[in-house]
Scaffold this motif. Structure first.
Motif, PDB file in Angstrom:
ATOM      1  N   GLN A   1       0.834  -1.196   0.000  1.00 16.34           N
ATOM      2  CA  GLN A   1       0.000   0.000   0.000  1.00 16.34           C
ATOM      3  C   GLN A   1       0.874   1.253   0.000  1.00 16.34           C
ATOM      4  O   GLN A   1       2.037   1.218   0.416  1.00 16.34           O
ATOM      5  CB  GLN A   1      -0.911   0.012   1.231  1.00 16.34           C
ATOM      6  N   LYS A   2       0.307   2.363  -0.445  1.00 15.27           N
ATOM      7  CA  LYS A   2       1.043   3.623  -0.546  1.00 15.27           C
ATOM      8  C   LYS A   2       1.658   4.030   0.795  1.00 15.27           C
ATOM      9  O   LYS A   2       2.802   4.492   0.859  1.00 15.27           O
ATOM     10  CB  LYS A   2       0.093   4.727  -1.050  1.00 15.27           C
ATOM     11  N   LEU A   3       0.917   3.843   1.879  1.00 11.51           N
ATOM     12  CA  LEU A   3       1.423   4.210   3.203  1.00 11.51           C
ATOM     13  C   LEU A   3       2.677   3.422   3.552  1.00 11.51           C
ATOM     14  O   LEU A   3       3.646   3.957   4.099  1.00 11.51           O
ATOM     15  CB  LEU A   3       0.337   3.984   4.262  1.00 11.51           C
ATOM     16  N   SER A   4       2.673   2.114   3.215  1.00 11.14           N
ATOM     17  CA  SER A   4       3.840   1.274   3.487  1.00 11.14           C
ATOM     18  C   SER A   4       5.013   1.656   2.594  1.00 11.14           C
ATOM     19  O   SER A   4       6.177   1.610   3.026  1.00 11.14           O
ATOM     20  CB  SER A   4       3.481  -0.195   3.275  1.00 11.14           C
ATOM     21  N   ILE A   5       4.719   2.033   1.334  1.00 13.89           N
ATOM     22  CA  ILE A   5       5.785   2.475   0.432  1.00 13.89           C
ATOM     23  C   ILE A   5       6.507   3.680   1.027  1.00 13.89           C
ATOM     24  O   ILE A   5       7.739   3.732   1.072  1.00 13.89           O
ATOM     25  CB  ILE A   5       5.218   2.823  -0.958  1.00 13.89           C
ATOM     26  N   ASN A   6       5.738   4.645   1.510  1.00 15.85           N
ATOM     27  CA  ASN A   6       6.339   5.826   2.136  1.00 15.85           C
ATOM     28  C   ASN A   6       7.144   5.453   3.371  1.00 15.85           C
ATOM     29  O   ASN A   6       8.205   6.017   3.646  1.00 15.85           O
ATOM     30  CB  ASN A   6       5.255   6.840   2.499  1.00 15.85           C
ATOM     31  N   GLN A   7       6.648   4.486   4.125  1.00 12.94           N
ATOM     32  CA  GLN A   7       7.360   4.023   5.321  1.00 12.94           C
ATOM     33  C   GLN A   7       8.715   3.426   4.937  1.00 12.94           C
ATOM     34  O   GLN A   7       9.737   3.727   5.558  1.00 12.94           O
ATOM     35  CB  GLN A   7       6.525   2.975   6.055  1.00 12.94           C
ATOM     36  N   TYR A   8       8.725   2.572   3.896  1.00  7.03           N
ATOM     37  CA  TYR A   8       9.977   1.930   3.476  1.00  7.03           C
ATOM     38  C   TYR A   8      10.966   2.954   2.923  1.00  7.03           C
ATOM     39  O   TYR A   8      12.178   2.841   3.139  1.00  7.03           O
ATOM     40  CB  TYR A   8       9.696   0.849   2.437  1.00  7.03           C
ATOM     41  N   LYS A   9      10.452   3.954   2.217  1.00  2.18           N
ATOM     42  CA  LYS A   9      11.325   5.021   1.718  1.00  2.18           C
ATOM     43  C   LYS A   9      11.968   5.778   2.877  1.00  2.18           C
ATOM     44  O   LYS A   9      13.172   6.057   2.868  1.00  2.18           O
ATOM     45  CB  LYS A   9      10.530   5.991   0.844  1.00  2.18           C
TER      46      LYS A   9
ATOM     47  N   ASN B   1       8.431  12.831   2.143  1.00  2.03           N
ATOM     48  CA  ASN B   1       8.663  12.844   0.712  1.00  2.03           C
ATOM     49  C   ASN B   1       9.806  13.741   0.219  1.00  2.03           C
ATOM     50  O   ASN B   1       9.651  14.477  -0.731  1.00  2.03           O
ATOM     51  CB  ASN B   1       7.366  13.291  -0.006  1.00  2.03           C
ATOM     52  N   PRO B   2      10.993  13.717   0.802  1.00  2.00           N
ATOM     53  CA  PRO B   2      12.082  14.499   0.210  1.00  2.00           C
ATOM     54  C   PRO B   2      12.498  13.903  -1.127  1.00  2.00           C
ATOM     55  O   PRO B   2      12.491  12.696  -1.331  1.00  2.00           O
ATOM     56  CB  PRO B   2      13.212  14.369   1.239  1.00  2.00           C
TER      57      PRO B   2
END
Length: 353
Positions: free
Chosen positions: A263-271, A348-349
């Motif tokens: 999910q998008k939230l997890s993608i941001n977390q991994y980033k 999101n940098p």
């Protein structure tokens, strides 16, 4: 997927005196008994095919009898320097089983297969032209990725270790479909982190054949990691998306894997996790990185139009005036990592979505 075009025939940039001094300081600059040009004196070759009888784009070269003896002796000594600090006691037990040459791509490397005749174990290393941008890429990988790298430089010759793993294109084509749902989810997570790492440190052209998948068995499961194996496109291209593996059509299946499993939230977390880890690695290599980036800032490893395009693209999304002021790729990379250090806790940098 974009139709990203990589510059054909990227020039090979010479190693500056300051970079040679840096390499000497960190025991990378070591005298070796053979040069890249010596291996070009082969007399003939045959095509190397894979197990499915497909052309691998490598050719197996051979030399006349006098040259072969001299070259093989030198290559075995290189192996001892590379793996045992030059201990020549093992030389009688080493055999050069193959010398392969690749005419595909920019670096045109030689791949050397060395076998220990006592136990039949074999290993590989590569002999290449010492291109400065590739050396920067190798050093940055050593410092900023989870993996240590072993390589040596002597004058215009680069000796590079073989990175073990399954080529990404082969894995995607023949093995990915057979992975379990949990394995696919884990691979997707690794691709997100790999994509983020390449983007921040400006490692370009990570098409599926330029990285490997490394499976490791852990109790009742297999853990997959992704490792870059080609560092030719370190801080060279002007298009920012070339530094983002997700935009290559060769990686479409991996991008699809991410969209289907995370999910998008997890993608941001991994980033965010990857940025945080990068900052920690950067701090642990702080002095070494400062010396490397000083060499890079004083070096010329790209075209002016590439520098201008890249710095303005990143400036448009970050609004950090330091990018706009950058004069070369070394300064862009330094600003990228400084920006990361200041902002790694943000979601999101450097994000171009």
């Amino acid at each position: 997927m974009e139709d990203l075009k990589i510059s054909k025939r990227k020039p090979s940039y010479p190693v500056t005196e300051s970079l040679h001094q840096y390499l000497s300081h960190y025991n990378r600059n070591v005298k070796i008994p053979i040069f890249y040009e010596d291996l070009l004196r082969f007399q003939g070759s045959i095509i190397v095919y894979d197990k499915d009888e497909k052309d691998t784009l490598w050719i197996r070269v051979y030399y006349n009898e006098f040259e072969r003896e001299e070259i093989e002796s030198a290559l075995k000594k290189v192996y001892t320097i590379f793996h045992s600090d030059g201990n020549e006691n093992i030389l009688p037990f080493l055999s050069v089983d193959a010398i392969d040459y690749c005419t595909f791509g920019n670096s045109k490397p030689f791949r050397i297969k060395i076998r220990n005749i006592l136990n039949d174990n074999s290993t590989y290393f590569y002999v290449k032209v010492a291109d400065a941008s590739r050396i920067y890429g190798l050093e940055l990988e050593h410092m900023l990725s989870p993996y240590n790298l072993n390589f040596l430089v002597h004058k215009n010759t680069l000796i590079e270790e073989h990175i073990v793993g399954i080529p990404g294109d082969e894995f995607i084509k023949g093995m990915l479909l057979n992975c379990t749902k949990s394995e696919k989810s884990q691979i997707a997570k690794e691709f997100v982190k790999f994509n983020e790492r390449c983007m921040i440190r400006l490692l370009g052209d990570m098409r599926s054949y330029n990285y490997v998948i490394v499976p490791t068995h852990d109790f009742d499961k297999v853990v997959y990691k992704i490792r870059a194996i080609d560092f030719d496109q370190q801080s060279y291209e002007g298009k920012f998306n070339i530094y983002r593996p997700q935009f290559f059509k060769e990686n479409f299946k991996m991008v699809e894997l991410v969209s289907e499993n995370i999910q998008k939230l997890s993608i941001n977390q991994y980033k965010t996790e990857e940025r945080s880890i990068l900052v920690k690695r950067l701090k642990s290599f702080q002095n070494r990185f400062k010396k490397l980036i000083a060499c890079m800032e004083a070096d010329d490893i790209s075209k002016k139009d590439h520098v201008d395009l890249l710095k303005m693209t990143i400036f448009d999304y970050t609004h950090d005036v330091n990018f706009k002021k950058s004069k070369n790729m070394g300064e862009i990379l330094k600003n990228s990592l400084e920006f990361l250090t200041r902002n790694y806790e943000n979601v999101n940098p450097l994000e171009l979505d």
